[in-house]
Enzyme design. Structure first.
Site, PDB file in Angstrom:
ATOM      1  N   SER A 299       0.834  -1.192   0.000  1.00 16.55           N
ATOM      2  CA  SER A 299       0.000   0.000   0.000  1.00 16.55           C
ATOM      3  C   SER A 299       0.880   1.258   0.000  1.00 16.55           C
ATOM      4  O   SER A 299       1.671   1.452  -0.915  1.00 16.55           O
ATOM      5  CB  SER A 299      -0.965  -0.036   1.191  1.00 16.55           C
ATOM      6  OG  SER A 299      -1.983   0.929   1.042  1.00 16.55           O
TER       7      SER A 299
ATOM      8  N   GLU B 124      -9.146  -5.337  -4.021  1.00 12.52           N
ATOM      9  CA  GLU B 124      -8.582  -4.107  -3.488  1.00 12.52           C
ATOM     10  C   GLU B 124      -9.664  -3.056  -3.226  1.00 12.52           C
ATOM     11  O   GLU B 124      -9.456  -2.114  -2.453  1.00 12.52           O
ATOM     12  CB  GLU B 124      -7.553  -3.522  -4.460  1.00 12.52           C
ATOM     13  CG  GLU B 124      -6.383  -4.426  -4.780  1.00 12.52           C
ATOM     14  CD  GLU B 124      -5.332  -4.444  -3.691  1.00 12.52           C
ATOM     15  OE1 GLU B 124      -5.608  -3.928  -2.598  1.00 12.52           O
ATOM     16  OE2 GLU B 124      -4.235  -4.981  -3.948  1.00 12.52           O
TER      17      GLU B 124
ATOM     18  N   HIS C 122      -7.553  -5.780   0.422  1.00 11.14           N
ATOM     19  CA  HIS C 122      -6.331  -4.983   0.492  1.00 11.14           C
ATOM     20  C   HIS C 122      -5.575  -5.311   1.783  1.00 11.14           C
ATOM     21  O   HIS C 122      -6.109  -5.191   2.876  1.00 11.14           O
ATOM     22  CB  HIS C 122      -6.713  -3.502   0.475  1.00 11.14           C
ATOM     23  CG  HIS C 122      -5.570  -2.549   0.434  1.00 11.14           C
ATOM     24  ND1 HIS C 122      -4.793  -2.361  -0.686  1.00 11.14           N
ATOM     25  CD2 HIS C 122      -5.067  -1.703   1.378  1.00 11.14           C
ATOM     26  CE1 HIS C 122      -3.881  -1.449  -0.443  1.00 11.14           C
ATOM     27  NE2 HIS C 122      -4.007  -1.031   0.812  1.00 11.14           N
TER      28      HIS C 122
END
Length: 505
Positions: free
Chosen positions: A198, A312, A403
């Protein structure tokens, strides 16, 4: 036999005392730079003062100021104590005197540049290190302490040496510490893998574009980097003025006045007074936007592994993206584009279609863009797609891997997490984590600029445009690794073209 005497390691700054965890050496809370407090707030990290006595390295160092509850809820756990005094790193090593220096893996945690710490349970380096590598995790400045611009602060520098990306400079300082000291822990300073997820993945890409980071690492792993553009320095200065005004300071506020503002008042500022989960482009650390640099083929010449997860979209709320609204706007503004999306995806529910489109625009296109750029400059890249969900939690994740959910598989740390009994990890999950973790170690150990494939459970060729091979970790819910040719090729080509024209979400 490893014994108490071997727990003491001499570094360039002084001697450290660590501990042993199941035959691995662990050193925690090592300062890699001076505390960025007082007059050092919003300044480049300074050298740490050497110490003369043995320093205890058995407790985690402070994390940066952040919202603890938010980190517990979505950031991977409790960050522990936090403070502006946060520049610490941790090391796991299987041997301080190996017959050959070992590969080093340096982890940059995610959390939108506002939450997180290198000490969180999913990032424990024990299982990776047991495979013959050294693992380094670190804390760096977050939020307004990590990324900030204001005319009064910028005036302290010469025109072409302004620093606004303090967090990136912290990461560079940590890599410099590794270069100085990692041989004492058994590491190879010529084989450093920088990896992150990320905002940590965005950090890897940013450091691939920073002239100040060149030569400090030799390959990178990019997990779920997003396509939001960096903030131009001029806009960052405008936000900096707004932050100062929020605290009652005028446009003529001095650097000293800014540094006197209470640290605990920053992390609670509303989103409009923040920069978002991106770096600032235009300072000495990141002179050009990261995306522009990759599109121009000007990144550092290092091998990269890059990929994303199958759901995601689970994090898009954080970025202020409403997946359904993306489709509604497209339907109103451009019926052709809307019809094209329905045809490309063959999904006829707007909510589900919006989820997939937003996911691919924000995350899935980045690995393809990076892989293409790597190919253009003659550097290898390996593209992956993570699509495995633990067996007892598939009802909670109907759209795929969320995610960040790949992280405990990468670190093989499922055992450190305690889900409810009915969602406990199975032996199948654990076995899959061992396989995934082994691929990451293989990359760190073996990947070079001359590599044509990685050998693991199967041979994984480098990405090339004509073959367009992507390794899927997980397939139809099964713990398999499968090579997919031309994966999402049509839709991702479209999004890549849109990104080249700087179309934003």
């Amino acid at each position: 036999m490893k014994n108490e005497r071997r727990l003491r390691i001499m570094t360039a700054e002084g001697e450290l005392r660590g501990l042993i965890d199941d035959d691995l050496f662990v050193f925690k809370g090592i300062p890699y730079a001076a505390a960025p407090v007082g007059k050092l707030r919003w300044r480049p990290p300074q050298p740490v003062a050497p110490w003369k006595t043995v320093r205890d390295a058995t407790e985690w160092g402070n994390a940066s100021w952040q919202n603890r509850d938010y980190c517990v809820a979505v950031g991977g756990g409790d960050p522990g104590c936090y403070s502006e005094d946060c520049l610490y790193l941790n090391i796991w090593t299987p041997d301080v005197e190996p017959s050959h220096p070992m590969p080093v893996m340096v982890w940059l945690h995610g959390g939108g540049f506002t939450i997180g710490a290198g000490s969180l349970d999913p990032y424990r380096g024990k299982a990776l290190a047991a495979q013959g590598v050294i693992v380094v995790t670190l804390n760096y400045r977050l939020g307004h302490f990590g990324f900030f611009a204001h005319p009064a602060l910028d005036a302290e520098y010469q025109a072409k040496s302004v620093v606004n990306n303090f967090a990136l400079l912290d990461q560079i300082a940590a890599l410099q510490w590794v270069q100085r000291n990692i041989p004492a822990f058994g590491g190879d300073r010529h084989n450093i893998t920088l990896f992150g997820e990320s905002s940590g993945a965005r950090s890897v890409l940013s450091l691939c574009c920073s002239p100040l980071a060149e030569g400090l690492f030799h390959k990178g792993i990019v997990q779920s980097a997003y396509s939001l553009p960096d903030v131009p320095r001029k806009k960052a200065q405008q936000i900096g003025r707004q932050v100062a005004a929020h605290f009652g300071l005028t446009d003529q506020a001095t650097a000293a006045q800014l540094r006197q503002l209470p640290a605990d008042q920053f992390w609670s500022l509303q989103r409009s007074l923040g920069l978002g989960p991106v770096a600032i482009s235009g300072d000495t650390v990141l002179p050009k936007p990261m995306l522009d640099t990759f599109m121009a083929g000007k990144q550092h010449r290092v091998p990269l592994m890059v990929g994303s997860n199958s759901d995601e979209a689970s994090v898009l709320d954080y970025f202020g993206v409403d997946a359904a609204q993306v489709l509604q706007q497209m339907r109103k503004k451009n019926r052709f584009s809307y019809s094209l999306m329905k045809w490309l995806y063959d999904i006829h529910d707007d909510t589900l279609l919006g989820r997939s489109v937003a996911r691919d625009m924000a995350f899935t296109v980045m690995p393809l863009l990076v892989a293409q750029s790597q190919h253009d400059i003659g550097m290898p890249a390996w593209r992956y797609w993570f699509d495995y969900v633990s067996e007892n939690a598939r009802d909670l994740y109907p759209h795929g891997t969320w995610h960040g959910n790949e992280i405990p598989y990468v670190f093989n740390t499922l055992g450190t997490l305690t889900p409810p009994v009915e969602q406990a990890y199975t032996e199948t999950d654990q076995a899959f984590a061992r396989k995934v973790s082994a691929f990451w170690v293989t990359f760190a150990r073996d990947a070079t600029e001359f590599s044509s494939e990685l050998r693991g459970e199967l041979a994984w060729p480098v990405w090339r445009p004509h073959a367009d091979l992507t390794l899927a970790f997980g397939h139809n819910g099964q713990p398999q690794s499968v090579l997919k040719a031309k994966f999402m090729r049509g839709r991702l080509r479209l999004f890549r073209m849109m990104m080249r024209n700087h179309v934003k979400l």
